[in-house]
Design an enzyme around this catalytic site. Structure first.
Site, PDB file in Angstrom:
ATOM      1  CD  GLU A 129       8.044 -27.988  41.568  1.00  0.00           C
ATOM      2  OE1 GLU A 129       8.114 -26.905  40.964  1.00  0.00           O
ATOM      3  OE2 GLU A 129       7.200 -28.219  42.466  1.00  0.00           O
ATOM      4  CB  CYS A 197       0.886 -24.015  40.504  1.00  0.00           C
ATOM      5  SG  CYS A 197       0.164 -24.852  41.908  1.00  0.00           S
ATOM      6  CB  SER A 225       2.823 -32.520  51.361  1.00  0.00           C
ATOM      7  OG  SER A 225       2.136 -31.474  50.719  1.00  0.00           O
ATOM      8  CB  SER A 269      -0.683 -34.299  47.541  1.00  0.00           C
ATOM      9  OG  SER A 269       0.016 -33.669  48.587  1.00  0.00           O
TER      10      SER A 269
END
Length: 312
Positions: A129, A197, A225, A269
């Site tokens: 990202e 987020c 992750s 995820s």
């Protein structure tokens, strides 16, 4: 057998961006047939990636591994502009599974740079990202990962500086870094709303609520992750032993010794089927009851690309 209680964090598991990304791969496979190429793991979860691979998805790290004329999907983490340009140049059919909340940060970066500002990105070096966001502009962007990095930034004009953050950071760590940036560069500007987020925030808040009520925490998620690792850290910072496990097999019975209440959550995820299996494993190891904690309801959904939408 001791009588342990399992407390389930709420919310936990899949977020809207992850659900959309997985659905894009599945719909592309259904429409166009295998193989469908995916640049980078579409989401950072081994179980999900293995499942999609079994259906005909081929995961690659670079576009030169994708044969001409094939379909490629960009992962939920987003890609640098150079990758988009290369896909266009090669005439690949592209579906973009970048999370819309990551795309929002990409647009912020492009706008800030157009305004003549240099940009500080708060994030983890090497995370896809971060590479995607920093790759939205050709220059003028700096990465900070820890507070010490702030002292080392050299900028042309401290009056023309802005910051953005990776969407999956620790909320508290990000706030500390923003404070350090503001202390050194009082004129720095940021996005109107925090880039972290809603799902990252909600899952961290749910662990903060759960941790004082349990003796140990299990976070279902893969090692790579980012948001799952942050959940483990949140619990540990509150003084509760916490373990990141890919699946039920990752649980060591010794971790449950003298523990009466066991907390379980899952990264954004990680699918609920893995949580269910962890709960079953904990029951085998002495848990007799399961309780879901109260939490914030999530109703966010993101539409698929038009070409992959199924008619109602």
């Amino acid at each position: 057998m001791d009588d342990k209680e399992i407390l389930l964090a709420n919310p936990r598991g899949f977020c809207a961006g992850v659900e959309r990304a997985i659905e894009i791969v599945e719909q592309a496979l259904a429409r166009f047939g295998a193989p469908i190429y995916v640049r980078h793991e579409v989401v950072h979860n081994k179980f999900v990636v293995d499942g999609l691979r079994a259906k005909g998805a081929i995961f690659v790290e670079e576009l030169d591994e994708v044969p001409t004329g094939q379909t490629v999907i960009f992962s939920a983490h987003g890609v640098p502009q150079a990758v988009r340009s290369e896909a266009e140049r090669r005439g690949l059919r592209v579906f973009d599974a970048t999370c819309p909340l990551v795309t929002k940060v990409h647009l912020e970066v492009a706008r800030m740079r157009e305004q003549g500002r240099e940009i500080v990105m708060i994030g983890h070096k090497g995370h896809p990202e971060v590479e995607g966001t920093m790759g939205q502009v050709g220059d003028g962007i700096h990465l900070v990962e820890v507070v010490q990095d702030v002292a080392n930034i050299e900028v042309a004009d401290p009056q023309q500086l802005a910051y953005v953050t990776q969407t999956t950071l620790s909320v508290d760590d990000a706030a500390t870094l923003v404070a350090a940036l503001r202390a050194r560069f009082p004129a720095i500007v940021g996005p109107k709303k925090d880039d972290i987020c809603y799902a990252t925030q909600n899952r961290q808040d749910a662990v903060k609520f759960m941790a004082p009520r349990v003796d140990v925490v299990f976070v279902v998620g893969s090692r790579n992750s980012s948001n799952s690792n942050r959940l483990r850290e949140v619990a540990e910072l509150l003084g509760v032993p916490a373990y990141l496990v890919d699946n039920a097999e990752g649980i060591e019975p010794i971790w449950l010794e003298d523990k009466k209440r066991v907390g379980v959550t899952a990264g954004a995820s990680a699918p609920e089927v893995l949580v269910d299996a962890v709960v079953e494993r904990l029951k085998e190891l002495g848990a007799s009851s399961v309780r879901t904690l109260e939490g914030v309801p999530e109703r966010v959904t993101f539409p698929l690309p038009r070409e992959l939408q199924t008619p109602d």
